[in-house]
Design a protein around this motif. Sequence first.
Motif, PDB file in Angstrom:
ATOM      1  N   GLY A 175       1.080  -1.562  -0.494  1.00  0.00           N
ATOM      2  CA  GLY A 175       0.238   0.016  -0.309  1.00  0.00           C
ATOM      3  C   GLY A 175       0.577   1.028  -0.074  1.00  0.00           C
ATOM      4  N   GLY A 176       0.572   2.378  -0.511  1.00  0.00           N
ATOM      5  CA  GLY A 176       0.654   4.346  -0.425  1.00  0.00           C
ATOM      6  C   GLY A 176      -0.070   4.772  -0.283  1.00  0.00           C
ATOM      7  N   ARG A 177       0.196   5.444   0.129  1.00  0.00           N
ATOM      8  CA  ARG A 177      -0.713   7.016  -0.024  1.00  0.00           C
ATOM      9  C   ARG A 177      -0.067   7.923   0.207  1.00  0.00           C
ATOM     10  NH1 ARG A 177      -0.329   4.822   5.981  1.00  0.00           N
ATOM     11  NH2 ARG A 177      -0.382   6.234   7.619  1.00  0.00           N
ATOM     12  N   ILE A 941      -7.087  19.402   2.744  1.00  0.00           N
ATOM     13  CA  ILE A 941      -5.660  18.490   2.567  1.00  0.00           C
ATOM     14  C   ILE A 941      -6.629  16.795   1.418  1.00  0.00           C
ATOM     15  CG2 ILE A 941      -4.397  16.610   3.798  1.00  0.00           C
ATOM     16  CD1 ILE A 941      -5.013  18.982   5.987  1.00  0.00           C
ATOM     17  N   VAL A 942      -5.253  16.525   0.669  1.00  0.00           N
ATOM     18  CA  VAL A 942      -6.138  15.465  -0.318  1.00  0.00           C
ATOM     19  C   VAL A 942      -5.236  14.367  -0.446  1.00  0.00           C
ATOM     20  CG1 VAL A 942      -6.419  14.739  -3.069  1.00  0.00           C
ATOM     21  CG2 VAL A 942      -6.753  17.301  -2.070  1.00  0.00           C
ATOM     22  N   GLN A 943      -5.662  13.244   0.256  1.00  0.00           N
ATOM     23  CA  GLN A 943      -5.478  11.693   0.148  1.00  0.00           C
ATOM     24  C   GLN A 943      -5.327  10.816  -0.765  1.00  0.00           C
ATOM     25  OE1 GLN A 943      -5.818   8.454   2.592  1.00  0.00           O
ATOM     26  NE2 GLN A 943      -4.614   9.503   4.075  1.00  0.00           N
ATOM     27  N   LEU A 944      -4.468  10.474  -1.457  1.00  0.00           N
ATOM     28  CA  LEU A 944      -4.489   9.736  -2.124  1.00  0.00           C
ATOM     29  C   LEU A 944      -3.763   7.819  -1.907  1.00  0.00           C
ATOM     30  CD1 LEU A 944      -4.106  11.697  -5.629  1.00  0.00           C
ATOM     31  CD2 LEU A 944      -5.563  10.698  -5.164  1.00  0.00           C
ATOM     32  N   ALA A 945      -5.136   7.571  -2.262  1.00  0.00           N
ATOM     33  CA  ALA A 945      -4.273   5.576  -1.477  1.00  0.00           C
ATOM     34  C   ALA A 945      -4.660   4.727  -2.822  1.00  0.00           C
ATOM     35  CB  ALA A 945      -5.352   5.930  -0.137  1.00  0.00           C
ATOM     36  N   LEU A 946      -3.734   3.940  -2.168  1.00  0.00           N
ATOM     37  CA  LEU A 946      -3.309   2.237  -3.460  1.00  0.00           C
ATOM     38  C   LEU A 946      -3.116   1.799  -2.186  1.00  0.00           C
ATOM     39  CD1 LEU A 946      -3.936   1.043  -6.144  1.00  0.00           C
ATOM     40  CD2 LEU A 946      -1.486   1.852  -6.521  1.00  0.00           C
ATOM     41  N   THR A 947      -3.725   0.206  -2.498  1.00  0.00           N
ATOM     42  CA  THR A 947      -3.751  -1.019  -1.478  1.00  0.00           C
ATOM     43  C   THR A 947      -4.045  -2.091  -2.777  1.00  0.00           C
ATOM     44  OG1 THR A 947      -5.387  -1.565  -0.871  1.00  0.00           O
ATOM     45  CG2 THR A 947      -3.728  -0.538   0.270  1.00  0.00           C
TER      46      THR A 947
END
Length: 951
Positions: A175-177, A941-947
């Motif tokens: 994962g990453g964010r 505040i923007v968060q982009l996340a991928l797992t």
Amino acid sequence: MSGAAAAQEVEQDPVVAVEEPVGEVDEIVVTGTGTNISGVKPVGSEAVVMDREAILATGRNNVAEIVRTLPQLQNLGFDEAATGANAHAGGNGNRGTTLNLRGIGSNATLILVDGHRVAPSGAANSFTDAVQVPVAALERVEVVADGASAIYGSDAISGVVNYVLRKKMNGIELGGRYNFSKYNDEYALSATGGTSWSIGGREGSIIVAYEHSERTAIARGKVPYLRQDLRRYGGADFRIVGNVASPGNPGNIVVPSGPGGAPGAPNPAFPEAGGYTYYAIPAGTTGIPSVGSLVPNTANLVDRADYEDLLPQSSRDQVVAYLNQELTDTISLYNQTFYNERELSTRTFLPNNSSASSFDITIQPGTPYYISGLPNVAPGQSYVVQYNLAEHATDAPDFININPDKTLSTTTGLRARVAGDWEGELYYTYGQNRTCGVCYIGNFVNGESDSAFNAAVNAGLINPYSVTPLTRSQLDLVLGTNFQYAQNYFHDSVLKFNGSLFDLPGGTVKAAFGGEYTFTINRLQNGASRGPRNILDTENDANSRRSRTQWAAFGEVYVPLVGAEMDVPLVQELIVNAAVRYDHYSDFGDTVNPKIGIGWKVNRSLALRGSWGTSFRAPGMPELEPGLFSVAAQIPFFPNNSGRSDIDLIAGQPFSNVLLRLGGNPELKAEKGTTWSIGGDFTPEFLPGLRVSATYYNIEYKDQILGPPAGNYLANPANASTYSQFIIPVPARAGCVNGSPSTYDPSLAPFLENFLYGGASITDPCGIRVVLDGRYQNVASAVQNGIDVQASYSVDTGIGTVLIGGNFTKILKNEQRQAPGLPAFDALDRINYPISFRARGNLGYVRGPFSANLFVNHVGGYLNDQPLTIRNVIQPNSEVPSWTTFDLNLGLSFGEDARWSFMRGTRLSATIQNLFDAKPPIVLSGGSAIDMRNANPYGPIVQLALTKTFR
């Protein structure tokens, strides 16, 4: 429910629970340290649970930020952000983070990981840091907003927050964010993997999670609300207040304007200076300015916010591992270990980490840079030059406070079936925390009167008026090191048993009992480059070690008085649960705490509950031990308007020569709380998918440990009467000789012993006329009551599922007393106190892999009664409006049935906090135009996340 935090009933020890699919966790209980009856629900207490889907939907970066989205949490406590004008963050030297249920005190909220305690953190303070485990390892968060010392021991006065870790997984998840705002950005990378096995029919499993995160700093100067010059918001220019200023290059000469070296009346030509006279040193000065060239009633200033960080640069690594192995048919072994390593770097304006004054240099008469003939400076009298060291130290390291922090916790346990359904558990937890609260390594300059910098100036080696940068050889004279290194060690052993006793018509009576032994060590090592020769000195600083032993015995019984099979009208189920715990501490004594809970299920739609119990908090070791933190400072001109004839004034003016004593007090006892609540849960059969829970609670909190406001003892006769027990007059004593303690008055002598800081200020002990004892005392108390309401509803529309949820807290009363004898005051809806109304709601939609959640966050309005003076005019109180923000979360989550194989096990999400960029309310206080406890200036505040999961 995707994105919803819902109240849930509870059942089993999460330490042994396997990972459940998101949304299927129906019954949760916080267990571990304390009693635990397997297979039964907790009775009477309110519980709030955030499952993994709700956790991820918040878009927050760490577990503390996630929990703080719940309205039951008030943001009153420690945080990484330094909202004051120094890197020490108001006593939070190591920049830790705390949680505060109900707002009655961070130390009244117990934080657990899988039901187990962790090693305390802190240097001059002792607390449990709330950021213990990575988001990647978190299965759910359980919050029991009720007193619970009968179950868990110390600290659970307002409730318990339990981080439940993922326990079982077959495969790997990567994962990453990435988060960004207009001020900074942050990223995190994680990897989680696990496997299961069977050896000879014995099942086993392991799961390991790792997360690395990096965050850039936020400069205070880039946030308009946090600059010193707040005139754009109708505030003051805090670049100068009296004799405290942020000097430019060159700086200023400042002298008291009153007789005898005391502050005088405010100067109408320069009101910001108060009772002092300023002389600005002319621009471009390289030599010694003449008296005629100095510019009176003006000052060279900078905004120190341009030199400081609000939020430090951060680097963090976290690892969690959980192992479970069956050894025999009846015995299993488990180990849970987590490690957290963090380093923060914070820019500061002053190299001595001070917020109370500028970098001041005392110019002594007869020295090369002494200017004779200054107005209001008597012959032979010293004066002060305000100096901007940052602008002169161009060839020196930046003034950065480093805060390394390392926490290790490992729990190893055995579970066994003993006889019948009786089970036993024995486990041992070892924890340690190592942190540095103040770490200026090679970039520290002490600001005390005998410092190397003062010595170099008065020896003619450094010109305090010159704009010329310091040379490397000059810097070598004054730069040094300052450190405050703390170590906390924790050993905890628990043995407990639980099982059935006998049957009643309503069901089986069950019980649990056991004991606990804990050994804790707190060490503090201080050192700084001190004195005119700039020598690293550790002998006169804190180098202390304090230990504590504790043992406890506890028991709990579960009694089902009525069951469904008994067919009692309006009583489908009636359960009573009672617990009691005895604790003995080696350093302050004993305490006994009972709790009783009642659950009444009226029918399939309505259940009522109630609880009553007492709780306690053990004094922290730094609060007890002067060797860990204590101050004794002499203040020659302390304002005295007490009217007391037994305290001498100076030359008839309203000032006295004072010794101020702060810090540890070995006479402290435990804080105590009594909590009761009643509530109900409504899940109507006629409207499936709806759940409404409401709870009324009441907390009485007494013997709270507080450093009394010693600075206000002599403010007026009423204060002097209230705090009389902490005011110790010191009569003039014939034959008193400075430096000879045996000649000091007996009332003074004990306060000049066993302290750590401030010794350089005590230059005239024989001149002290009163001691103000501001050490920690059991003096405060509070009463709070309020209502919690949680609701959730899901409906299938045929084109997707619509989710509606809400959670709000309304505090009805919060009265506090700061000391016995003082009247109770309304500590609600006022700045720095709990806000009565906080809410978070969500509207969601789910169809197939797609989900969308819109959250609304609301903080009610309150009164700003913070004392504020602008140009010597006291400002009226003001009403702070409420603040409402919206968060949006969009997600795609593909299961194993996804059409394309490369998408299987993939989750993508985007979250925007403060979607519509709601501006925070203007709140003018002592140095900012925002109340960071109830709002923030960051904007969206923007968060982009991928797992991605590989099985």
